[in-house]
Structures are given as structure tokens and as C-alpha cells.
Design a protein around this motif. Structure first.
Motif, short mmCIF file in Angstrom:
data_model
loop_
_atom_site.label_atom_id
_atom_site.label_comp_id
_atom_site.label_asym_id
_atom_site.label_seq_id
_atom_site.Cartn_x
_atom_site.Cartn_y
_atom_site.Cartn_z
N GLY A 25 45.51 34.97 25.15
CA GLY A 25 44.31 35.61 25.67
C GLY A 25 44.54 35.92 27.14
N ILE A 26 43.65 36.69 27.73
CA ILE A 26 43.84 37.06 29.15
C ILE A 26 42.51 36.96 29.89
CG2 ILE A 26 44.60 38.85 30.77
CD1 ILE A 26 46.48 39.90 28.67
N LEU A 27 42.56 36.26 31.01
CA LEU A 27 41.44 36.19 31.95
C LEU A 27 41.63 37.31 32.97
CD1 LEU A 27 39.09 34.82 33.55
CD2 LEU A 27 40.83 33.27 34.50
N VAL A 28 40.62 38.15 33.14
CA VAL A 28 40.71 39.32 34.02
C VAL A 28 39.65 39.21 35.11
CG1 VAL A 28 40.66 41.85 34.13
CG2 VAL A 28 41.51 40.70 32.07
N HIS A 29 40.07 39.27 36.37
CA HIS A 29 39.11 39.23 37.47
C HIS A 29 39.71 39.92 38.70
CE1 HIS A 29 41.35 36.07 39.59
NE2 HIS A 29 41.37 35.35 38.47
N PRO A 30 38.93 40.24 39.72
CA PRO A 30 39.49 40.88 40.91
C PRO A 30 40.55 39.99 41.56
CG PRO A 30 37.10 41.02 40.92
CD PRO A 30 37.47 40.08 39.81
N ASN A 31 41.61 40.62 42.04
CA ASN A 31 42.64 39.88 42.77
C ASN A 31 42.32 39.93 44.26
OD1 ASN A 31 45.35 38.54 42.66
ND2 ASN A 31 45.86 40.20 44.06
N HIS A 32 42.53 38.83 44.94
CA HIS A 32 42.26 38.76 46.38
C HIS A 32 43.57 38.81 47.14
CE1 HIS A 32 38.06 37.93 45.55
NE2 HIS A 32 38.46 37.01 44.66
N GLU A 33 43.76 39.88 47.90
CA GLU A 33 45.00 40.05 48.65
C GLU A 33 44.95 39.20 49.93
OE1 GLU A 33 47.42 41.99 47.45
OE2 GLU A 33 46.29 42.80 45.76
N ASN A 34 46.13 38.84 50.43
CA ASN A 34 46.25 38.12 51.71
C ASN A 34 45.44 36.83 51.76
OD1 ASN A 34 47.92 40.23 52.76
ND2 ASN A 34 46.06 41.45 53.10
N GLU A 35 45.46 36.09 50.67
CA GLU A 35 44.74 34.81 50.64
C GLU A 35 45.32 33.81 51.63
OE1 GLU A 35 43.45 34.43 45.99
OE2 GLU A 35 45.57 34.41 46.47
N LYS A 36 44.47 32.99 52.17
CA LYS A 36 44.94 31.90 53.05
C LYS A 36 45.53 30.77 52.23
CE LYS A 36 43.54 33.82 56.90
NZ LYS A 36 44.53 34.35 57.87
N ALA A 37 45.01 30.58 51.04
CA ALA A 37 45.50 29.51 50.18
C ALA A 37 45.25 29.88 48.72
CB ALA A 37 44.78 28.18 50.48
N ASN A 38 46.14 29.41 47.85
CA ASN A 38 46.02 29.72 46.43
C ASN A 38 46.62 28.55 45.65
OD1 ASN A 38 46.62 30.63 43.78
ND2 ASN A 38 46.56 32.74 44.48
N GLY A 39 45.83 27.91 44.83
CA GLY A 39 46.34 26.77 44.07
C GLY A 39 45.74 26.71 42.69
N VAL A 40 46.34 25.90 41.86
CA VAL A 40 45.84 25.70 40.50
C VAL A 40 45.68 24.20 40.27
CG1 VAL A 40 46.32 25.99 38.05
CG2 VAL A 40 46.97 27.78 39.66
N GLY A 41 44.52 23.79 39.75
CA GLY A 41 44.33 22.40 39.37
C GLY A 41 44.32 22.25 37.88
N THR A 49 32.37 31.67 44.61
CA THR A 49 33.34 30.55 44.53
C THR A 49 34.19 30.68 43.28
OG1 THR A 49 31.78 29.10 45.66
CG2 THR A 49 33.59 28.04 44.48
N ILE A 50 33.57 30.93 42.14
CA ILE A 50 34.27 31.14 40.88
C ILE A 50 34.26 32.64 40.59
CG2 ILE A 50 34.41 30.50 38.44
CD1 ILE A 50 34.64 28.14 40.38
N PRO A 51 35.40 33.26 40.39
CA PRO A 51 35.42 34.73 40.24
C PRO A 51 34.66 35.20 39.01
CG PRO A 51 37.54 33.77 39.62
CD PRO A 51 36.74 32.67 40.25
N ASN A 52 34.11 36.39 39.11
CA ASN A 52 33.50 37.04 37.97
C ASN A 52 34.56 37.90 37.29
OD1 ASN A 52 31.65 37.83 36.12
ND2 ASN A 52 30.52 39.21 37.47
N GLY A 53 34.40 38.15 36.01
CA GLY A 53 35.39 38.96 35.32
C GLY A 53 35.16 39.00 33.84
N PRO A 110 42.43 45.68 43.12
CA PRO A 110 43.55 45.13 42.35
C PRO A 110 42.99 44.15 41.31
CG PRO A 110 43.59 44.28 44.60
CD PRO A 110 42.42 45.20 44.51
N ILE A 111 43.50 44.22 40.10
CA ILE A 111 42.95 43.43 38.99
C ILE A 111 43.96 42.37 38.56
CG2 ILE A 111 42.05 43.53 36.63
CD1 ILE A 111 41.39 46.50 37.17
N ARG A 112 43.53 41.12 38.58
CA ARG A 112 44.39 40.01 38.20
C ARG A 112 44.26 39.77 36.70
NH1 ARG A 112 49.08 37.92 39.72
NH2 ARG A 112 49.21 35.65 39.61
N CYS A 113 45.41 39.74 36.00
CA CYS A 113 45.45 39.48 34.56
C CYS A 113 46.17 38.16 34.36
CB CYS A 113 46.18 40.61 33.85
SG CYS A 113 45.47 42.25 34.14
N ARG A 114 45.44 37.13 33.98
CA ARG A 114 45.98 35.77 33.95
C ARG A 114 46.15 35.28 32.51
NH1 ARG A 114 42.45 32.17 37.93
NH2 ARG A 114 44.22 30.77 37.60
#
Length: 327
Positions: free
Chosen positions: A311-327, A168-172, A245-249
């Protein structure tokens, strides 16, 4: 549903500024009351918003209006409305109410006084702890370490301890502010930024600011990293499967401050497997510290640009997501 609706107050407020008709690809400045015939994908700080295209309450445009307490309304055929058409290119006072709006000519003295009254009286210095010098797995980052890794990174790390189902919560990993600070010093970028901000034309002309900041971001993206930093990022990249693919946030110390959310100011990037070394995406995120919208917001809220850190949060990126949001 809205065929017979000619006016809709999206956010009730009032503001002052220069009334400008904007193309979606133009960059307005903080004292523009903008009139759009199509909704822009992003919007920096402005003085007020009119759209001839229908909005929704949770559109990016209206969320910006709510955050900054800006007047925002849908006004059908606004360009051709008497009382608006003759004010384009002039300073105005614009007030959105229910069930209607008012707009009138204003003096520059009124405009200047209004904006000065809304700025914080004192500057804010973000907390920046440079004592954490290593990339750390999220599971070893505590909530208290937000001063070293940024709130986004520390929050995600903390959420991994909430007991949600696996995945549920990505590792990274978290890359601390120390890396950004060392990269900036290695290339002499702090001195270059100070010279840029001290330039008289930069201080007085928004168009010059936009161009000089764009040039500076390109320098950041093209600059070398210290060898030790390249080695640590190589190790980090190799910790992910080769086809990941690596997400750098972006995760800064100048978000979620008192009276300043900082939402949407900075960029996150995805490093795809065929794009080479991870440093490419890391530098793109670092460069976003100097986005015009980010600089302009920090300047308005008197936040020290040179204590601001990425700073940067690094975790796997998920391609072709059905939904993507930020709270």
C-alpha cells in the motif's frame, strides 16, 4: 575521544559466516561476516559486522545488528590483526563480548546448522484484504484497515485523531493493496516472479539473485498501468496544489509481524512537480517490493512473497526539513 580505543563492542552476540572485506557499494549476502573500512549507507541481513571506522550506538549499521541480533564491533586496523588476516575468505565463528572478541575458523556444517536454527519453523502468511478498492483520504481510514492499506498508512491516519496541533500529522491519502495486486496481475508479474524464484541458478547463487531482482524491478518501473488506475492517480495528483512535491511512502502488510519488523526494507519516493505523472513514483515504490534486501528478509523468515502486498501513504513532501526521523 576514541583515539586510544582499539576495540568497542557495539552489540554483544555471536554468528557464523564467510568473512569478507566489503566495499561500501557491494551487496553482501545473508551468510557473510562483513568487514568494512567505511560505514555503508544501508546493510541487508548479514552474519556479523566488523568495522575499522568508529560507529555510534544509533548508526544504521548498529540498528541492523540489534534488530537481527548480530555480533558487531569496531576493531581498529582489523585487516592487519593476527587472527583475522588469515581468515579472510573463509568460514568463521565470530563472537563479540565485553571486553574483547573471538574469531576462529568454522566448518560449513556449523554455518548451515546455525542459520537453520534461527529461521522460523513455519511460514508466515501476511494478512491481505483486497476488498478496499478506492484511494481514501487519511481521515476516512481506520486503524483496523491496516490489512488493506498497510500499517504505516493506517497508523498515520489514526494519529490524525490524537488531537495534535494542526499540521503536526500530515494530511493525505492511502492507496490500498488492491492497486498493487491489480497492477501485478495486469502485467503478468506474479507469473514472471514465480518463474524467477523457481530457477535453479536463482536459488543457488546470491549474485544471480541480485541481478535478476534488479532486472525485474526495472520491468516493474517501465510497465504500463491499467487505464482506470491511471485515471484515479491523475485525480489524486490533481488534489494537491500544482507546485506541491508529493511523498509516496511504502506501507506493506509484511512489516511489524511477530518476530519480524521489516524496517527499512522498502523504498519511499517523492514526486516533484516537474516529473510528470504520479504513476512514475508509485511504480518505483511497487518495484521496491522486490529489493534484494526485502526478498532476502522475507525468504529467511519464510514470508509468502505472493501474499506480500504494497500500500502507499501519500502526503505533501516538505523540502529543506531541519529534521526527519522515523519511530
Amino acid at each position: 575521544l576514541f583515539a586510544d580505543v582499539d576495540y568497542l563492542a557495539m552489540h554483544v552476540a555471536e554468528g557464523y559466516g564467510l568473512l569478507r572485506v566489503m566495499d561500501v557499494n557491494e551487496t553482501p549476502n545473508a551468510r557473510d561476516v562483513v568487514l568494512y573500512e567505511a560505514l555503508p549507507n544501508e546493510l541487508p541481513r548479514v552474519g556479523g559486522i566488523i568495522t575499522t571506522a568508529m560507529q555510534t550506538p544509533l548508526s544504521h549499521v548498529n540498528l541492523r545488528a540489534i534488530q537481527d541480533n548480530l555480533p558487531n564491533a569496531f576493531i581498529r586496523d582489523a585487516l592487519h590483526q593476527a587472527g583475522i588476516d588469515t581468515l579472510i575468505g573463509k568460514y568463521v565463528h565470530y563472537k563479540v563480548e565485553q571486553p574483547n572478541f573471538t574469531i576462529r575458523a568454522a566448518t560449513k556444517t556449523e554455518v548451515d546448522a546455525f542459520y537453520e536454527s534461527r529461521r522460523p519453523a513455519k511460514g508466515q502468511i501476511p494478512i491481505r484484504d483486497l476488498s478496499k478498492t478506492k484511494i481514501k483520504p487519511l481521515d476516512s481510514i481506520s486503524f483496523a484497515e491496516s490489512a488493506s492499506f498497510g500499517v504505516k498508512c493506517a497508523n498515520v491516519a489514526t494519529m490524525r485523531k490524537f488531537g495534535f496541533p494542526q499540521g503536526t500529522i500530515p494530511n493525505g491519502y492511502g492507496i490500498p493493496f488492491y492497486f498493487y495486486d491489480e497492477f501485478m496481475k495486469y502485467n503478468g508479474f506474479y507469473a514472471k516472479a514465480q518463474a524467477m524464484l523457481a530457477d535453479a541458478s536463482f536459488q543457488s547463487d546470491f549474485n544471480v539473485q541480485v541481478q535478476r531482482l534488479a532486472d525485474f524491478r526495472k520491468e516493474v518501473k517501465d510497465a504500463p498501468m491499467p487505464p482506470w488506475m491511471m485515471a484515479e492517480l491523475t485525480t489524486l495528483q490533481r488534489s494537491f496544489p500544482a507546485d506541491t512535491p508529493i511523498r509516496c511512502r511504502s506501507s506493506t502488510n509484511n512489516e511489524d509481524l511477530p518476530g519480524f519488523s521489516g524496517a527499512g526494507l522498502y523504498d519511499s519516493k517523492t514526486q516533484h512537480p516537474d516529473e510528470g505523472h504520479l504513476s512514475k513514483s508509485i511504480k518505483q515504490v511497487y518495484a521496491s517490493m522486490w529489493n534484494f534486501r526485502a526478498f532476502d528478509e522475507r525468504e529467511f523468515y519464510r514470508i509468502d512473497h505472493f501474499v506480500a502486498a504494497m500500500g502507499i501513504l501519500v502526503h505533501p513532501n516538505h523540502e529543506n526539513e531541519k529534521a526527519n526521523g522515523v519511530g
